[in-house]
Design a protein around this motif. Structure first.
Motif, PDB file in Angstrom:
ATOM      1  N   PHE A  49       8.535  24.132  22.722  1.00  0.00           N
ATOM      2  CA  PHE A  49       9.019  25.452  22.323  1.00  0.00           C
ATOM      3  C   PHE A  49      10.353  25.682  23.036  1.00  0.00           C
ATOM      4  CE2 PHE A  49       4.471  25.436  21.802  1.00  0.00           C
ATOM      5  CZ  PHE A  49       4.273  26.090  20.586  1.00  0.00           C
ATOM      6  N   PRO A  50      11.456  25.738  22.292  1.00  0.00           N
ATOM      7  CA  PRO A  50      12.784  25.754  22.924  1.00  0.00           C
ATOM      8  C   PRO A  50      13.065  27.001  23.747  1.00  0.00           C
ATOM      9  CG  PRO A  50      12.950  26.134  20.554  1.00  0.00           C
ATOM     10  CD  PRO A  50      11.543  25.727  20.827  1.00  0.00           C
ATOM     11  N   VAL A  51      12.525  28.153  23.348  1.00  0.00           N
ATOM     12  CA  VAL A  51      12.755  29.401  24.081  1.00  0.00           C
ATOM     13  C   VAL A  51      11.463  30.208  24.101  1.00  0.00           C
ATOM     14  CG1 VAL A  51      15.214  29.545  23.498  1.00  0.00           C
ATOM     15  CG2 VAL A  51      13.515  30.600  21.981  1.00  0.00           C
ATOM     16  N   SER A  52      11.378  31.149  25.013  1.00  0.00           N
ATOM     17  CA  SER A  52      10.242  32.060  25.025  1.00  0.00           C
ATOM     18  C   SER A  52      10.318  32.967  23.805  1.00  0.00           C
ATOM     19  CB  SER A  52      10.252  32.914  26.298  1.00  0.00           C
ATOM     20  OG  SER A  52      10.126  32.114  27.445  1.00  0.00           O
ATOM     21  N   GLY A  53       9.162  33.256  23.223  1.00  0.00           N
ATOM     22  CA  GLY A  53       9.180  34.138  22.064  1.00  0.00           C
ATOM     23  C   GLY A  53       7.911  34.059  21.246  1.00  0.00           C
ATOM     24  N   GLY A 110       9.170  25.794  26.833  1.00  0.00           N
ATOM     25  CA  GLY A 110       8.689  24.554  27.421  1.00  0.00           C
ATOM     26  C   GLY A 110       7.715  23.835  26.507  1.00  0.00           C
ATOM     27  N   ARG A 111       7.294  22.672  26.927  1.00  0.00           N
ATOM     28  CA  ARG A 111       6.318  21.909  26.153  1.00  0.00           C
ATOM     29  C   ARG A 111       4.917  22.352  26.549  1.00  0.00           C
ATOM     30  NH1 ARG A 111       5.868  17.835  22.784  1.00  0.00           N
ATOM     31  NH2 ARG A 111       3.967  16.545  22.768  1.00  0.00           N
ATOM     32  N   HIS A 112       4.110  22.652  25.547  1.00  0.00           N
ATOM     33  CA  HIS A 112       2.750  23.106  25.800  1.00  0.00           C
ATOM     34  C   HIS A 112       1.762  22.158  25.142  1.00  0.00           C
ATOM     35  CE1 HIS A 112       4.065  26.794  27.654  1.00  0.00           C
ATOM     36  NE2 HIS A 112       4.855  27.057  26.613  1.00  0.00           N
ATOM     37  N   GLU A 113       0.776  21.733  25.943  1.00  0.00           N
ATOM     38  CA  GLU A 113      -0.285  20.879  25.424  1.00  0.00           C
ATOM     39  C   GLU A 113      -1.255  21.734  24.609  1.00  0.00           C
ATOM     40  OE1 GLU A 113      -2.160  18.175  28.159  1.00  0.00           O
ATOM     41  OE2 GLU A 113      -0.472  18.351  29.551  1.00  0.00           O
TER      42      GLU A 113
END
Length: 835
Positions: free
Chosen positions: A271-275, A331-334
């Motif tokens: 996910f490139p940005v929070s949102g 960030g990357r989320h599993e």
């Protein structure tokens, strides 16, 4: 915001508030300056009236007992252990005094004092002394927690913080994420007591990091990067290995992924940005006749949060597309997509899938099923266990990708990038964030911060954003501030009243209507206030009150605290646990929306169920995952009507292996009648297992030893009947007539749920007890009003509040204790509008 900006924010924050703060609890050399603005010293003492009452009751209740059993060794002539009891302070609000009295209580209740070589008091006398001390300690604790100086501060809970941020800046910040804010401590179930919600140095860093993240998401410095990614069946399971073979067979576009119970696939994403992001899942859900529906879960491991959690039931050839939205930090989320359903696992030895095969349809798959593998369906294609068939998963976002963002357009607009425009932005934002008019001196300090940032090389928008971060770290945002340091005011002004009302019913900041009424000083008018209560309870945001209050009042936070033993309770799962909690909260919401009497909480001919909970209760005819009002048959009403026999309540008073009658009785005393019993003495002997060769015994039989002990009987005769009445329910709230006992020999013993209340009234089981409690509705309603006031006023109730609480209870009786009426009566009372 760079390090220099952070330092400016902290220093400016402290400078802005130094003149308004009480003496700090910890010296300036040990804590960051930002923290100094958020933690305060509270000095506690009882009022003169409370102290006089405590002294009078001491003279009649304790003085003769101490004179006979204690003063000889702990009096004027002799002080064994350097302890003197006859001069012990009667101020139970004093922390040191309370500690001494607590030690006295425990020594008497445990039988340690008087010592063995001295005459022992009668058990009833000792019990009365212990109960008196426990009551005084409770009142003293309430006095400490409810202490009100010229200015009082009530910190926002995590939930309130997130809701407020959403209304203020349009950012769905999840404060419960690991990167969010610390968990809120609770006091007797309530998570919003101002004097309990403190801040530590670690909290300050969390608030500062949260504020930066929120402002940057609401007002990004550049257009946010967006993603649109789809994982098809070859990405989800086969890793492209079988695509070529499927193409040769003409089946590439027909391949699907079948998920057996507890099976799953990886859908991790960057996910490139929070949102806010959108996830779409195309799938089918197969359910066996009269069986449980398969449930699709998408769990984010690093966030410890379920993003998708939903039952799916469709025909194999008629898949549906789920469409859900959630907020995640950058960030990357599993992410793991799984089938939450009972049944065998999808190990290659058991299931259809292996490395050289792929699935198309149940009936016509080219590869079929190996003879040694489990079946998904019978020969007619009817499912024999629940499972999912997935086609693809798609993630898109962030959903808000316009730039400049709506928030940037709202606050920055097209004005000139000068000091006047900066002052205007800060003024508008601070007034909404602080939920009151902002003083000119406060604005000046924020503007100075902006000018300092610009001198350090920051551009206009970045400098202003530093000031917005500072506002979100200010005590007037993080706290609900009531009162004035300049003069003592016992009544809320309209701005403070707007916030108290909004956070009571909506768990968020006031809306424009409430702000306007506060601005015109009209909100406190009774007819206006009644109209606002009605309007706010009609709003969907009122669901937060229904959920928040009921969850805290009933202590549903503790459901699942002791996970049930999987061997003893194999049907217990996360879906059932969530459904248990939801029954209590949706039941409360139904009573509120229909303006029913609080009597329904004690006994009712209906409840709120979904299919999962109905299956747990053995109630037929309930389909789907949505909670719905269900009329109970006569036999079901006795077993399930009201709150006391709901699985959530019954399980939270269990230990994961067995039911606990004493804890159930204590819960009823504390939650339903607001009469918590004294704490048990230390080193109580555990319940011994039944010796081999002896007949199996119920827990009630084993507890008989405690009940027969004179030192225990005085307390247990008040507690145990209220818990033993629900012995027909096991540790997870299932109905039973026999108690499954592992130790001892012979058949399982029959359950005996009968009992006698301290006033002599008898009952045969829980159903009869509920009817007796309904006869005590006045006592229950009085306790309920106190619980509601504790939640609304964000403080413990004291002896000084009893007259106001009694008046509210009497007013509620006139309207048959209808819940919406009680809420309205509380809000329009002087009691609610006072500090």
């Amino acid at each position: 915001m760079n390090n220099g900006a952070q330092l400016h924010t902290i220093l400016e924050f402290r400078a802005m508030h130094d003149s308004q703060l009480p003496v700090p609890l910890i010296s300036d050399t040990k804590l960051p300056r930002l923290l100094m603005g958020l933690i305060f010293l509270a000095k506690f003492s009882l009022t003169a009236a409370e102290l006089a009452g405590a002294v009078a009751s001491y003279d009649s209740a304790l003085k003769p007992f101490f004179a006979e059993h204690c003063v000889a060794c702990h009096g004027e002539k002799k002080q064994k252990g350097n302890f003197r009891i006859d001069t012990l302070t009667r101020d139970f609000a004093s922390p040191l005094g309370a500690a001494h009295w607590g030690d006295v209580m425990h020594r008497i209740s445990s039988g340690e004092m008087p010592p063995e070589d001295e005459p022992k008091p009668k058990p009833d006398e000792a019990a009365r002394v212990v109960e008196w001390i426990a009551g005084q300690l409770k009142d003293g604790e309430a006095a400490r927690l409810a202490k009100r100086d010229r200015v009082t501060f009530h910190k926002l809970t995590r939930e309130e913080y997130g809701n407020t941020i959403a209304d203020l800046l349009g950012v769905n910040f999840n404060a419960s994420d690991p990167s969010g804010l610390p968990e809120d401590p609770e006091w007797h179930g309530f998570e919003r007591i101002g004097s309990v919600l403190s801040l530590s140095p670690a909290h300050v860093e969390k608030y500062l990091a949260a504020a930066e993240t929120i402002v940057n998401e609401a007002m990004p410095a550049a257009p946010p990067k967006t993603i649109s990614r789809r994982k098809d069946v070859w990405d989800l399971r086969y890793h492209g290995q079988q695509r070529q073979r499927a193409e040769k067979l003409g089946l590439a576009d027909k391949a699907r992924v079948e998920l057996w119970p507890q099976d799953g696939v990886d859908v991790s994403t960057d996910f490139p940005v929070s949102g806010d992001y959108r996830m779409r899942i195309k799938l089918s859900g197969m359910k066996r006749p009269k069986g449980r529906a398969p449930r699709v879960n998408v769990y984010a491991k690093g966030l410890d949060r379920m993003l998708v959690d939903q039952d799916v039931v469709t025909a194999e050839d008629k898949p549906v597309t789920l469409d859900v939205t959630f907020h995640v930090p950058a960030g990357r989320h599993e992410l793991r997509l799984s089938c939450d359903a009972p049944g065998p696992s999808n190990l290659p030895r058991h299931g259809r899938f292996d490395a050289g095969r792929f699935f198309t349809t149940i009936k016509d798959s080219d590869t079929g099923r190996q003879p040694w593998q489990y079946k998904l369906t019978d020969e007619e294609g009817v499912p024999i266990r629940p499972f999912l068939i997935v086609d693809w998963v798609e993630v898109q976002g962030p959903l808000q990708s316009a730039w400049p963002s709506p928030q940037q357009q709202q606050f920055f607009g097209s004005g000139a990038q000068d000091v006047a425009h900066a002052r205007e932005i800060v003024s508008r934002f601070a007034e909404r964030a602080f939920r009151r008019p902002v003083r000119q001196a406060e604005i000046d300090r924020f503007v100075k911060l902006i000018e300092s940032e610009q001198k350090s090389g920051e551009k206009f928008e970045a400098a202003v954003k530093s000031a917005l971060v500072a506002i979100l770290c200010a005590k007037d945002f993080i706290y609900l501030v009531e009162g004035s340091a300049d003069h003592l005011n016992h009544r809320l002004n309209d701005w403070e009243l707007a916030s108290r009302l909004s956070y009571f019913l909506w768990s968020t900041m006031p809306d424009d209507r409430l702000f306007e009424l506060a601005r015109t000083n009209a909100l406190h008018q009774p007819e206006v206030l009644r109209g606002e209560v009605a309007r706010m309870l009609r709003d969907p945001k009122a669901a937060r009150f229904a959920t928040g209050f009921s969850r805290q009042w009933l202590q549903l936070r503790n459901v699942g605290k002791f996970p049930p033993d999987k061997k003893l309770y194999p049907d217990y799962d996360a879906h059932l646990e969530r459904s248990m909690v939801a029954e209590g909260t949706t039941f409360f919401r139904q009573v509120l929306e229909q303006n029913l009497s609080v009597r329904e909480f004690l006994d009712s001919d209906w409840t709120m169920l979904n299919a999962r909970l109905a299956e747990h209760y053995g109630i037929a005819g309930v389909e789907g995952d949505r909670f719905q009002r269900v009329a109970l048959r006569a036999e079901d009403r006795d077993r399930r009507g009201g709150l006391l026999t709901q699985a959530g309540v019954l399980s939270l008073t269990s230990d994961g292996q067995r039911h606990r009658p004493v804890h159930r009785g204590k819960w009823v005393l504390e939650t339903i009648f607001n009469k918590p019993p004294p704490p048990p003495p230390a080193n109580v002997s555990p319940i011994e297992p039944t010796p081999a060769g002896q007949p199996k015994a119920t827990l009630r039989m084993k507890l008989a030893a405690h009940i027969s002990d004179p030192n225990c009987a005085s307390c247990h005769r008040k507690i145990d009947p209220l818990g033993l009445a629900f012995d027909n329910y096991d540790a997870i709230g299932r109905w039973r007539t026999e108690e499954a006992v592992r130790d001892g020999d012979g058949a399982y013993p029959k359950v005996d749920a009968s009992g006698v209340l301290p006033d002599g009234r008898k009952f045969a089981d829980g159903a009869e007890l509920k009817r007796l409690l309904v006869a005590d509705t006045d006592k229950f309603a009085a306790a309920f009003v106190e619980k509601l006031a504790t939640y609304a006023l964000r403080r413990a109730m004291t002896i000084d509040d009893r007259r106001s609480l009694a008046a509210l209870a009497a007013q509620g009786r006139v309207t048959d204790y209808k819940l919406r009426d009680i809420v309205e009566q509380l809000v329009t009372s002087d009691f609610f509008q006072q500090r």
